[in-house]
Design a protein around this motif. Structure first.
Motif: not given
Length: 343
Positions: A111-115, A242-249
């Motif tokens: 999850t890119a935004g969590q890194v 990749a697993h999105t930026v913010t892990h949304p639904v």
């Protein structure tokens, strides 16, 4: 129930005899936790046993090698691809050494935004605030998504170490909740799961203030830093996906928002790693036909879902099924693995 299960077993056995499958395994964490309400963690000793079983009963294969075979209309017999979702730091510190020792490749969807963030994933923050021992106010009132929610904790506002130890094996799949904390936890999880990312963190900030806590990341629950992500990707053992930026639904977002999440996650990870990122996984397994199309248009070679099935010839490479793995001992995992591979 038993007759239906036997029928499914028979169908799977026959299908495997006619067209031997490959499988993609879905892990999240390799670590030992005091409590694991989401059943995400596999203990290192169990993971080592899983890897032994994969080498004994299957053929370990990088995800992209499996995808290349699928594009040629082939399914490598008994191939097993290992994947991890989310991007926890333990993927580097516990999983990678065991993967290297057993020579099993893997793909880690990050999850890119969590890194590098100094906060936990939202679901772990909820655990930290509600399911850990301590004292909370007797009533919780939250304003979210235009509504006001109230939950009484009563005597459960004080949660002792003894009560915590008593309840630490509770998880979200349990039918019964031992007390008000677990019931409020379930209600808040549903609320946060359905909330947009910005609203979700606003709710968590309000919840954190109510609890008198600070928004910190426990060492046991933190995500990878950028330096750790680079180290995880070093060598040919672990591919970063990749697993999105913010892990949304994703299915709840507009097509424009989906494209932003998908494309920006690819761009951020590629800038961090210095090479192309070609694998994607849908957070929560959530997607629509438009989502899959957006993943392909963004330049990904495949996308993994969380639909539980084996991989057979003709599968859509942007809807690859995966099998979730639990904290099973080696023998239990080996039996389960053999069944999915066709005996």
């Amino acid at each position: 129930m038993r007759a239906g299960w036997r029928l499914r077993q028979a169908r799977h056995w026959l299908k495997c005899r006619l067209a031997p499958p490959a499988i993609i395994l879905m892990y999240h964490r390799v670590t030992e936790l005091a409590n694991d309400p989401y059943l995400l963690a596999v203990r290192p000793e169990h993971f080592a046993g899983h890897l032994d079983a994969i080498r004994t009963h299957g053929v370990p294969m990088p995800l992209q090698e499996l995808v290349r075979a699928l594009r040629q209309g082939k399914v490598p017999r008994r191939a097993v691809a290992v994947t991890f979702d989310d991007g926890y730091a333990d993927n580097l510190h516990y999983a990678k050494p065991l993967l290297a020792r057993h020579e099993v490749p893997a793909t880690a969807f990050v999850t890119a935004g969590q890194v590098g963030r100094d906060r936990e994933f939202w679901w772990d923050e909820l655990d930290r605030l509600l399911l850990q021992p301590g004292t909370l106010p007797p009533r919780l009132t939250l304003r979210a998504n235009g509504s006001v929610y109230e939950w009484p904790l009563g005597e459960a506002s004080t949660y002792s170490e003894e009560e915590y130890r008593r309840d630490r094996h509770w998880h979200v799949e349990c039918r019964d909740d031992p007390g008000p904390r677990q019931r409020v936890f379930r209600a808040l999880f549903d609320l946060l799961y359905l909330s947009p990312s910005a609203e979700r963190w606003t709710i968590l900030d309000e919840l954190t203030a109510w609890a008198g806590a600070r928004p910190v990341a426990r060492a046991s629950h933190r995500a990878l830093t950028s330096e750790e992500a680079v180290r995880l990707a070093e060598g040919d053992l672990v591919e970063i996906g990749a697993h999105t930026v913010t892990h949304p639904v994703l299915a709840r977002l507009s097509v424009v928002e989906q494209r932003r999440e998908i494309g920006q996650s690819k761009a951020r990870l590629e800038a961090m790693l210095g090479h192309e990122v070609v694998s994607f996984a849908y957070p929560h397994g959530s997607s629509t036909p438009e989502t899959a199309a957006s993943v392909g248009e963004a330049g990904f070679a495949c996308a993994c879902s969380s639909h539980p099935d084996a991989v057979f010839r003709g599968v859509d490479r942007f809807q690859l099924p995966r099998l979730g793995v639990r904290d099973w001992d080696a023998d239990t995992f080996a039996r389960w693995l053999r069944w999915w591979l066709g005996g």
